[in-house]
Design an enzyme around this catalytic site. Structure first.
Site, mmCIF file in Angstrom:
data_model
loop_
_atom_site.group_PDB
_atom_site.id
_atom_site.type_symbol
_atom_site.label_atom_id
_atom_site.label_comp_id
_atom_site.label_asym_id
_atom_site.label_seq_id
_atom_site.Cartn_x
_atom_site.Cartn_y
_atom_site.Cartn_z
ATOM 1 N N SER A 32 38.939 40.862 38.154
ATOM 2 C CA SER A 32 38.384 42.214 37.957
ATOM 3 C C SER A 32 37.564 42.289 36.681
ATOM 4 C CB SER A 32 39.512 43.253 37.940
ATOM 5 O OG SER A 32 40.267 43.207 36.745
ATOM 6 N N ALA A 87 44.220 38.148 39.533
ATOM 7 C CA ALA A 87 43.663 39.425 39.984
ATOM 8 C C ALA A 87 43.024 40.174 38.823
ATOM 9 C CB ALA A 87 44.752 40.275 40.631
ATOM 10 N N TYR A 88 43.706 40.181 37.691
ATOM 11 C CA TYR A 88 43.203 40.878 36.504
ATOM 12 C C TYR A 88 41.936 40.214 35.989
ATOM 13 C CZ TYR A 88 43.300 42.893 31.780
ATOM 14 O OH TYR A 88 42.984 43.537 30.603
ATOM 15 N N ALA A 89 41.960 38.881 35.866
ATOM 16 C CA ALA A 89 40.789 38.166 35.351
ATOM 17 C C ALA A 89 39.599 38.321 36.287
ATOM 18 C CB ALA A 89 41.124 36.694 35.151
#
Length: 244
Positions: free
Chosen positions: A156, A152-154
């Site tokens: 974004s 999810a972080y990557a």
């Protein structure tokens, strides 16, 4: 009202990298708006440290993804200091989970903060920064490392990189640079959260320098992009000590 001094907004300015960046830009002579999302006291501590060192800083807060709140913050900064020159956008969140187990509400929250938040403040900066200005967004070396749990972080931050590269070209002729810094593992509260010491030591040992990055390592690069690094534009710079 000050007009000669360069003025910077540092989002997430009370966090690890944001705090070091705010201090470094202030040491370089900029007036700094130290943004916070929820808790004013840590931002005020950053302001106090800067002012005690002879610099100029104020704390100001708001939801990074709320365009009304950020418009008001930019308005107050311009009214107080007479203009804006630099946006350093460090604010973001990093919940971790494998794709198979990821709560989609959490995924939506990550995208709202990290992607929409970047769009909101970049749009305001694109409209307001003076000639000679700089926008410095934050990505992550995880986009190269492909570490499990960070999907999810990557995702974004991949969007942040795309926004950065396109905005740099859209601002052609404005004398405003737009770049992204992509740190590797850095010794901040956000990095340490939820990690056992064994994992921290393993990650640090994977770096050619045998250590984690420091917020000051990253602030050094940001200061260059925000100041003399005028010929660097539309780039993603990986600041990870050679890890990726």
């Amino acid at each position: 009202m000050q007009t000669a001094q360069r003025v910077a907004i540092v989002t997430g300015g009370s966090g690890g990298i944001g705090r070091a960046t705010a201090a470094r830009l202030a040491a370089d002579g900029m007036a700094v708006v130290v943004h916070y999302a929820h808790h004013r006291a840590p931002a005020e501590q950053v302001v106090q440290a800067i002012t005690e060192a002879g610099g100029t800083a104020v704390a100001d807060g708001g939801d990074i993804a709320d365009e009304a709140a950020m418009t008001a913050l930019f308005d107050r900064a311009q009214q107080r200091f007479g203009g804006l020159d630099v946006l350093v956008h460090t604010a973001g969140i990093m919940p971790l989970a494998p794709v198979e187990q990821l709560d989609l509400d959490v995924f939506d929250r990550v995208q709202r903060t990290n992607v929409r938040g970047t769009m909101v403040v970049d749009q305001l900066a694109a409209r307001r920064l003076r000639s000679g200005g700089a926008i410095v967004n934050f990505s992550t070396s995880i986009t190269r490392l492909q570490t499990p749990g960070y999907a999810a972080y990557a995702a974004s931050k991949g969007a942040v990189e795309a926004l950065t590269l396109i905005l740099a070209r859209e601002l052609a002729g404005r004398d405003v640079t737009v770049n992204a810094v992509a740190p590797g593992p850095t010794a901040t509260p956000l990095f340490f959260e939820g990690k056992p010491q064994q994992l921290i030591d393993q990650i640090a040992g994977a770096n050619p320098f045998g250590r984690l990055g420091t917020p000051e390592d990253i602030a050094e690069l940001v200061a260059f992009l925000a100041g003399p690094g005028r010929w660097i534009n539309g780039q993603v710079l990986y600041a990870n000590g050679g890890m990726a």
